[in-house]
Design a protein around this motif. Structure first.
Motif: not given
Length: 368
Positions: A261-263, A274-275, A223-225
């Motif tokens: 973004e995701h794996l 990624s959230s 998580t994060g900007d």
């Protein structure tokens, strides 16, 4: 018999660089059978795929819905992984043609079931609506390109202000890699499959994360900007997985398709996710959550607060404008379908659908 598991992905997307296709990753070219469905709007391509897919799901086969990014209720493909069979919409903007005709691929042309005389009577209206659909998508892609520029601006402040602890971020990424690949490399060539897990659609920004990640044994949620290093971590894991010989499923950013973004690493039953809004994935107690905010110096960003706020607001305005144009394109496309539907022999199409289902069940018997 219990139903199979349904996964939902997007093989193509409305992005900052226009329509972007990962259709070559729907199924490998050496599949058992690839059925490419051709025909105009409203002729029943999506319905044919959905009905056959539902029947296979009820028979206990796992299924993939390849969802349409430009129509929230439509399908661009269905895959039955266990038997190596796919049905794919092969019409624009994602034109697909056979690569191994007869041996693997075939065309199912629903245009064989329309009344040509009736279609020709509506030629001018169809051409006009088709032009308008194209115009609306061009405008939408222009706003998505603006959104990407503004997102790049937001991300630039972390570097320009020296607000991101890059050394600490890389150290974390290396620790994560060591944990995930504690058994070391495999002596094999990896296969990487690339798709979208989310889409910029007529209904806004949508995803089906629960169908992809809920069943996995281990999830690492980052998580994060924007601009705080999430994709850097995911890319590090991706590069290591492929280098170590692990098959992967890489899910790309709906706005910037060059960014992963995701794996998912199927053999390890692991996902790296990624959230952040609007695509958040809720963490469970057993999940490992990584907050990239701990690598950000708020004081170093202080002088950029106003500029970041303006860029974020304009970014959201550009996204909202693009979505509104994609919705208008969808409604115009729906209007065009009204000229096709009355001229279709759906009884014959239903018979074709039933015969196609019987063929797919025969392929399943071959597999055993």
């Amino acid at each position: 018999m219990a139903n199979g598991r349904l996964r939902k992905v997007f093989p193509g997307g409305n992005t900052s660089v226009g329509f972007y296709s990962f259709y070559e990753h729907i199924i490998p070219p050496d599949a058992r059978r690839i059925m490419i469905i051709k025909g105009g709007p409203g002729v029943g391509k999506s319905t044919l795929m959905r009905v056959i897919g539902d029947a296979m799901l009820e028979k206990g086969f796992d299924l993939e819905h390849h969802c349409c990014s430009s129509d929230n209720g439509s399908l661009d493909g269905v895959v039955i992984p266990a038997i190596g069979v796919a049905m794919i919409d092969g019409t624009a903007p994602h034109i697909v043609d056979p690569k191994n005709p007869g041996a693997v691929d075939e065309i199912i042309h629903l245009g064989d079931y329309w009344d040509e005389t009736g279609m020709r009577a509506n030629k001018e209206q169809i051409l006009k609506l088709n032009r308008e659909v194209g115009r609306l998508f061009r405008r939408a892609y222009g706003y998505l390109a603006q959104a990407k520029i503004l997102l790049d601006e937001v991300e630039s402040y972390y570097i320009d202000g020296r607000a991101l602890d890059v050394v600490g971020l890389n150290s974390l990424a290396n620790t994560l890699v060591s944990e995930i690949f504690s058994n070391g490399p495999q002596l094999r060539e990896a296969r990487a499959r690339h798709l979208f897990a989310s889409a910029i659609s007529p209904g806004g920004l949508v995803n089906h994360f629960e169908t992809l990640f809920d069943h996995l044994q281990k999830r690492y949620i980052i998580t994060g900007d924007d601009g705080t290093g999430k994709s850097t971590i995911v890319k590090k894991v991706y590069d290591t997985a492929v280098g170590y010989g692990y098959d992967v499923e890489a899910f790309h950013c709906a706005l910037a398709p060059d960014r992963i973004e995701h794996l998912i690493i199927p053999s390890l039953d692991i996902a790296v996710i990624s959230s952040m809004g609007p695509h958040r994935y809720p963490a469970r107690d057993s999940d490992a959550v990584i907050h990239t905010a701990r690598f950000v110096s708020s004081s170093a960003l202080a002088s950029f607060t106003e500029d970041m706020g303006i860029a974020k607001r304009r970014y959201q305005e550009a996204i909202d404008r693009a979505v509104s144009l994609i919705l208008r394109a969808k409604l115009t496309h729906d209007e065009m379908e009204e000229y096709y539907v009355p001229n279709m022999d759906f009884e014959a199409i239903n018979a074709l659908r039933d015969a196609t289902l019987r063929r797919i069940l025969a392929y399943a018997e071959e597999v055993g």
